[in-house]
Every structure is written in structure tokens, then in C-alpha cells.
Design a protein around this motif. Structure first.
Motif, PDB file in Angstrom:
ATOM      1  N   ALA A 389     154.085  -3.240  86.664  1.00 39.18           N
ATOM      2  CA  ALA A 389     153.622  -3.392  87.812  1.00 39.18           C
ATOM      3  C   ALA A 389     152.401  -2.490  88.216  1.00 39.18           C
ATOM      4  N   HIS A 390     151.884  -1.294  88.062  1.00 38.44           N
ATOM      5  CA  HIS A 390     151.076  -0.561  88.557  1.00 38.44           C
ATOM      6  C   HIS A 390     149.668   0.498  87.594  1.00 38.44           C
ATOM      7  N   TYR A 391     149.781  -0.134  86.592  1.00 35.70           N
ATOM      8  CA  TYR A 391     148.589   0.736  85.135  1.00 35.70           C
ATOM      9  C   TYR A 391     148.502  -0.333  84.051  1.00 35.70           C
ATOM     10  N   THR A 392     148.333  -1.589  84.635  1.00 31.90           N
ATOM     11  CA  THR A 392     148.064  -1.844  82.971  1.00 31.90           C
ATOM     12  C   THR A 392     145.913  -2.236  83.093  1.00 31.90           C
ATOM     13  N   TRP A 393     145.702  -2.037  81.762  1.00 33.50           N
ATOM     14  CA  TRP A 393     144.343  -1.956  81.699  1.00 33.50           C
ATOM     15  C   TRP A 393     143.793  -2.537  82.950  1.00 33.50           C
ATOM     16  N   SER A 394     144.112  -4.529  82.745  1.00 34.78           N
ATOM     17  CA  SER A 394     143.066  -5.471  83.929  1.00 34.78           C
ATOM     18  C   SER A 394     143.483  -5.171  84.770  1.00 34.78           C
ATOM     19  N   GLY A 395     145.186  -4.525  85.018  1.00 37.18           N
ATOM     20  CA  GLY A 395     144.141  -4.146  86.469  1.00 37.18           C
ATOM     21  C   GLY A 395     143.926  -3.340  87.078  1.00 37.18           C
ATOM     22  N   VAL A 396     143.468  -2.447  86.317  1.00 40.52           N
ATOM     23  CA  VAL A 396     142.557  -1.255  86.664  1.00 40.52           C
ATOM     24  C   VAL A 396     140.970  -1.599  86.544  1.00 40.52           C
ATOM     25  N   ALA A 397     140.513  -2.667  85.210  1.00 47.32           N
ATOM     26  CA  ALA A 397     139.791  -3.042  85.157  1.00 47.32           C
ATOM     27  C   ALA A 397     139.063  -3.835  86.610  1.00 47.32           C
ATOM     28  N   ALA A 398     140.144  -4.241  87.313  1.00 51.09           N
ATOM     29  CA  ALA A 398     139.989  -5.279  88.679  1.00 51.09           C
ATOM     30  C   ALA A 398     139.705  -4.499  89.532  1.00 51.09           C
ATOM     31  N   GLN A 399     140.276  -3.737  89.211  1.00 47.80           N
ATOM     32  CA  GLN A 399     140.081  -2.813  90.244  1.00 47.80           C
ATOM     33  C   GLN A 399     138.645  -2.033  90.558  1.00 47.80           C
ATOM     34  N   MET A 400     138.286  -2.049  89.235  1.00 42.04           N
ATOM     35  CA  MET A 400     137.013  -0.777  89.089  1.00 42.04           C
ATOM     36  C   MET A 400     136.201  -1.999  89.102  1.00 42.04           C
ATOM     37  N   GLU A 401     136.206  -3.347  89.181  1.00 38.75           N
ATOM     38  CA  GLU A 401     135.572  -4.464  89.776  1.00 38.75           C
ATOM     39  C   GLU A 401     135.393  -4.546  90.899  1.00 38.75           C
ATOM     40  N   ARG A 402     135.805  -4.265  91.851  1.00 38.75           N
ATOM     41  CA  ARG A 402     135.717  -4.190  92.849  1.00 38.75           C
ATOM     42  C   ARG A 402     134.924  -2.799  93.701  1.00 38.75           C
ATOM     43  N   VAL A 403     135.169  -1.763  93.054  1.00 39.40           N
ATOM     44  CA  VAL A 403     134.576  -0.647  93.015  1.00 39.40           C
ATOM     45  C   VAL A 403     132.711  -0.787  92.789  1.00 39.40           C
ATOM     46  N   TYR A 404     132.473  -0.965  91.894  1.00 38.98           N
ATOM     47  CA  TYR A 404     131.215  -1.624  91.492  1.00 38.98           C
ATOM     48  C   TYR A 404     130.672  -2.605  92.769  1.00 38.98           C
ATOM     49  N   ALA A 405     131.153  -3.841  92.930  1.00 41.33           N
ATOM     50  CA  ALA A 405     130.401  -4.797  93.668  1.00 41.33           C
ATOM     51  C   ALA A 405     130.612  -4.174  95.162  1.00 41.33           C
ATOM     52  N   ARG A 406     131.495  -3.085  95.480  1.00 41.39           N
ATOM     53  CA  ARG A 406     131.156  -2.422  96.866  1.00 41.39           C
ATOM     54  C   ARG A 406     129.842  -1.829  96.374  1.00 41.39           C
ATOM     55  N   VAL A 407     129.852  -1.092  95.920  1.00 38.00           N
ATOM     56  CA  VAL A 407     128.254  -0.021  95.531  1.00 38.00           C
ATOM     57  C   VAL A 407     127.184  -0.894  95.584  1.00 38.00           C
ATOM     58  N   ALA A 408     127.470  -1.628  94.707  1.00 42.41           N
ATOM     59  CA  ALA A 408     126.337  -2.266  94.499  1.00 42.41           C
ATOM     60  C   ALA A 408     125.481  -3.476  95.919  1.00 42.41           C
ATOM     61  N   THR A 409     126.367  -4.077  96.615  1.00 42.84           N
ATOM     62  CA  THR A 409     126.193  -4.812  97.398  1.00 42.84           C
ATOM     63  C   THR A 409     125.766  -3.619  98.835  1.00 42.84           C
ATOM     64  N   ALA A 410     126.336  -2.339  99.115  1.00 40.82           N
ATOM     65  CA  ALA A 410     125.550  -1.471 100.363  1.00 40.82           C
ATOM     66  C   ALA A 410     124.096  -1.245  99.295  1.00 40.82           C
ATOM     67  N   ARG A 411     124.170  -0.872  97.992  1.00 41.49           N
ATOM     68  CA  ARG A 411     122.424  -0.077  97.519  1.00 41.49           C
ATOM     69  C   ARG A 411     121.656  -1.515  97.670  1.00 41.49           C
ATOM     70  N   ALA A 412     122.348  -2.570  97.837  1.00 39.96           N
ATOM     71  CA  ALA A 412     121.244  -3.799  97.657  1.00 39.96           C
ATOM     72  C   ALA A 412     121.005  -4.241  99.179  1.00 39.96           C
ATOM     73  N   ALA A 413     122.073  -3.860 100.429  1.00 34.70           N
ATOM     74  CA  ALA A 413     122.100  -4.589 101.451  1.00 34.70           C
ATOM     75  C   ALA A 413     121.123  -3.036 102.415  1.00 34.70           C
ATOM     76  N   GLY A 414     120.908  -1.374 102.233  1.00 31.21           N
ATOM     77  CA  GLY A 414     120.323  -0.652 101.673  1.00 31.21           C
ATOM     78  C   GLY A 414     118.518  -1.169 101.476  1.00 31.21           C
ATOM     79  N   ARG A 415     118.634  -1.380 100.170  1.00 23.91           N
ATOM     80  CA  ARG A 415     117.175  -1.782 100.118  1.00 23.91           C
ATOM     81  C   ARG A 415     116.304  -2.459 100.807  1.00 23.91           C
ATOM     82  N   VAL A 416     117.480  -3.856 101.540  1.00 22.82           N
ATOM     83  CA  VAL A 416     117.201  -5.239 102.351  1.00 22.82           C
ATOM     84  C   VAL A 416     116.668  -4.299 103.838  1.00 22.82           C
ATOM     85  N   ALA A 417     117.562  -3.773 104.223  1.00 20.98           N
ATOM     86  CA  ALA A 417     116.876  -2.603 105.267  1.00 20.98           C
ATOM     87  C   ALA A 417     115.689  -2.195 104.824  1.00 20.98           C
ATOM     88  N   ALA A 418     115.686  -1.030 104.362  1.00 21.41           N
ATOM     89  CA  ALA A 418     114.073  -0.315 104.479  1.00 21.41           C
ATOM     90  C   ALA A 418     113.051  -1.317 104.401  1.00 21.41           C
TER      91      ALA A 418
END
Length: 418
Positions: A389-418
Motif C-alpha cells: 500500500a505504501h512502499y512500492t518503488w513505482s509509487g515512490v517514483a510517482a511521488q518524486m515525479e511530482r516533486v520534480y515537476a513542481r521545482v522545474a515549473t517554479a524555476r521556469a516561472a522564475g526565469r520568465v518573471a525575471a
């Protein structure tokens, strides 16, 4: 987003887990890289070249490469001595990234020394940084004191990484609490993402068949300890508990200790075996303890499945992958009530939590399972369900994918704002 740089300076996914400086971080990096590759990402794992003849780049899995970075002598060096080589590691890594014109969307550093190199890449290339510490220096020092071989400069480095990383990944609630209390981390910039297990590696198998394959006695109450043989893992506590189990409860259990620097257990290859053998002698359990030696991951399922109970009682454990692997094999777990173990093991449901350095408390719980095989089976089944229920690597990768997407989007938005 398509390309991820995983940075793991001392823990290569190609290394033999269980030997010197090879443990949970190696497993984490290897499996996260594989799962991201399955999801279509191009992943490069940057690790330090520790042998002269290693190729510069090794294909590891579909869409995954391991890149060997020249930084310091091309030989095995204890991780506590690697910090001076991290600026060179960072510079060589940046040079590779510049030659490799496709670029990277996210840097994901593992361990504080990888963070040193990653900060250089982030500054020079403008790539967002995700940081997983795997162990925190201030917590480690609290538990290990003078036995901690890392310099005090680690604390300032970790403080800087907590401030500067675009996101810090905590592996469990205790990790998050430590980051906030000891490092003044902003909880809004910390994500809790656990480690996992591979269902292709770890699933229940018939105990009798597993014991027959390992030549274990079919009906002896058998306890498994598996992992790196280093003092902080608390293996001496488990050995003393086996002595207490005999002296106080009249149960002669067999303890199998899997791990070390070689397949054949010896003091020459693994000096810690000598210390632990002396502990067993002192505890009146020398005839009950078997040092197995290091085993490949393809063999570990047999060891977990053969055991009546898996035990791990470290003083400090940021996450602890072995309890999850044991649960995945349907085995009850008795773990120290520390770090990640207190969140992976459900006390009274999938096993028991006990204080570290408390052999009598551990012996009491071992006796309860030895006396009630039905309880042990029920806990093992509950552990398997919890792992799925809680500890498969596929589930971990899905959570990490959301982390990556968030920081990449935030960095891209920061570059656009600058």
C-alpha cells in the motif's frame, strides 16, 4: 520535462550492497533511477570513479546511465574522507553536462557531499536542485558522538543546502521533524517521500522451501539481521537479546547475521565480525549466532522468507529499507523505535517497536512471537499489505515525479518573471 541528473558521490548503483559504504542509499538510487527510466525519463547517475579502469559511462537500465566522475584518487576511499574532493567532483560533473548538450531539467542530490557538487552545477547551469540527505549530520552526531568520522563543517554545508535547495525530500515524518527543528527548514519546501521495495525482488515464498534452500533447520525459531555490519546498526543489541532469550525465556533461537565485506565471513575482510563474535561469547550465545557473509540481492528474498522474524535495532536510521523488504516478504519485523523505522513498522500490527540498546525488551518481544506462531503469521500478512500500500518503488517514483515537476515549473516561472 525529460532529463534527470541523480548525484550520488559515494553510493553507486553498480556497487555490491552490504559491503563498505554500500547500503540503503545505493538501493534507493538504483531503484529510483530504474523506475524513472521506465516512466520515460532519461536518467544519468553521477558517482565518483573509485577504480581506474571503470568506463566513463555505463548503461545501467533502459534510459539510465551511470557516469563515473574523476574526483580524487581512483580507488575506494571511506566516505568520511571524500569531502575535500567534492569541488572537483562538481567541476567535472558540470564539464560533462556542458559537453552533453541535451541538458538536464532537475538535479537530485543524494547525501550532503553530493549536495556540495550539485550546488556548483546549480549555480553554473541554473538547474533546479532537489536534495535528499539520507542521514543528517546533526542527528548522527547526537547518536554517535566521537565515533562520527565526518568533520564539523558538515553542519554548515547541510544548513546551506536546506536554505538553497529548491526542495528538500524527507524520507519519513521523523526526518521532516529533524529538518525543521535542527535546520530551520521551511516545511513548505520539504516533501515527505519514502523509500520502497521492488516486488520483482521481494515477495512471500514458502518458508520450508526457503529454509531447505539455505540449509536452515526446519523447525528452529530463526531470527534474521541483515544489512551493513557497522556499530550504529545495533547488531550487538540483537546478539545480546538472543542471549537473554535463552537465559530468561528458555528459548534457543538461531540468529543469522547477513552482511559484510565478503561472501565468506571473516575478521580479516570484516573486522566488525570479531567484535560481534566477542559480544556473542559474552552474552552466552556464541553457539546460536551464525555470520553468513555478504549475499547478492537476488538471494535476499530467501533469507527474509526463511526467518520467523526480522530484527533491526539501530541507534539511528533515517529511513531503513530492510524492514520494508522484510514486510514485503510477509515476515514480522521487530525494529528500534527510531527514525524511519517508527513509521514503517506498525507497532502491534506488522511487528513491534522496541527501544534501541535494550536487549531485554527485544528478547521479550522475540519470546512473544516464538510462543505464538499464529500472531507472527498475522503480523507478516499485515506487513505485506502495508508494504504494497505504501512502499512500492513505482509509487515512490510517482511521488518524486511530482516533486520534480513542481521545482522545474517554479524555476521556469522564475526565469520568465525575471
Amino acid at each position: 520535462m525529460h532529463r534527470i541528473a541523480l548525484i550520488s558521490e559515494h553510493a553507486s548503483p553498480l556497487a555490491s550492497v552490504g559491503s563498505i559504504d554500500c547500503g540503503g542509499q545505493n538501493v534507493y538510487v538504483a531503484h529510483l533511477a530504474r523506475e524513472l527510466g521506465k516512466r520515460g525519463y532519461q536518467v544519468d547517475v553521477f558517482t565518483r570513479r573509485d577504480k581506474a579502469l571503470l568506463p566513463d559511462v555505463v548503461a545501467f537500465a533502459p534510459n539510465v546511465r551511470v557516469v563515473h566522475v574523476a574526483a580524487g584518487p581512483a580507488r575506494q576511499i571511506p566516505k568520511e574522507q571524500l569531502l575535500p574532493f567534492m569541488p572537483a567532483f562538481g567541476d567535472e560533473m558540470v564539464a560533462f553536462m556542458r559537453r552533453d548538450s541535451k541538458g538536464y531539467d532537475v538535479l537530485h542530490a543524494n547525501f550532503f557531499m553530493s549536495g556540495v557538487a550539485a550546488l556548483r552545477a546549480r549555480a553554473m547551469l541554473g538547474i533546479p536542485l532537489v536534495m535528499t540527505f539520507h542521514a543528517l549530520g546533526k542527528v548522527r552526531r547526537l547518536h554517535q558522538g566521537s565515533a562520527d568520522g565526518f568533520p564539523d563543517s558538515r553542519f554548515d554545508i547541510e544548513d546551506e543546502l536546506v536554505r538553497e535547495a529548491d526542495c528538500v525530500v524527507a524520507e519519513c515524518p521523523q526526518d521532516l521533524e529533524d529538518l525543521v527543528e535542527l535546520y530551520a527548514a521551511d516545511p513548505a519546501r520539504v516533501e515527505v517521500v519514502p523509500c520502497g521495495f521492488d516486488d520483482g525482488e521481494f515477495s512471500p515464498m514458502d518458508r520450508g522451501q526457503a529454509r531447505e534452500a539455505l540449509h536452515w533447520a526446519p523447525r528452529t525459531f530463526s531470527v534474521l539481521q541483515l544489512g551493513r555490519l557497522v556499530p550504529r546498526k545495533g547488531i550487538d543489541n540483537v546478539i545480546r537479546a538472543i542471549g537473554c532469550l535463552r537465559a530468561s525465556f528458555g528459548v534457543d533461537a538461531r540468529l543469522y547475521v547477513v552482511g559484510g565485506n565478503a561472501e565468506q565471513p571473516s575478521v580479516e575482510a570484516t573486522p566488525e565480525i570479531g567484535r560481534l563474535a566477542a559480544v556473542a561469547e559474552d552474552a552466552g550465545a556464541a553457539d546460536l549466532v551464525t555470520f553468513v557473509g555478504r549475499r547478492g540481492r537476488e538471494q535476499l528474498r530467501h533469507f527474509y522468507s526463511a526467518a520467523d522474524v526480522f530484527v533491526t535495532t539501530p541507534w539511528y536510521e533515517p529511513f531503513g529499507i530492510t524492514p520494508v523488504e522484510a514486510m514485503a516478504c510477509g515476515v514480522p519485523v521487530i525494529g528500534a523505535n527510531v527514525g524511519g523505522i517508527r513509521s514503517t513498522v506498525a507497532d502491534g500490527e506488522t511487528g513491534f517497536l522496541v527501544p534501541p540498546r535494550a536487549p531485554h525488551a527485544l528478547a521479550d518481544r522475540l519470546a512473544a512471537l516464538a510462543a505464538d506462531p499464529a500472531l507472527a503469521r498475522a503480523m507478516g500478512q499485515a506487513g505485506r499489505a502495508r508494504a504494497e500500500a505504501h512502499y512500492t518503488w513505482s509509487g515512490v517514483a510517482a511521488q518524486m515525479e511530482r516533486v520534480y515537476a513542481r521545482v522545474a515549473t517554479a524555476r521556469a516561472a522564475g526565469r520568465v518573471a525575471a
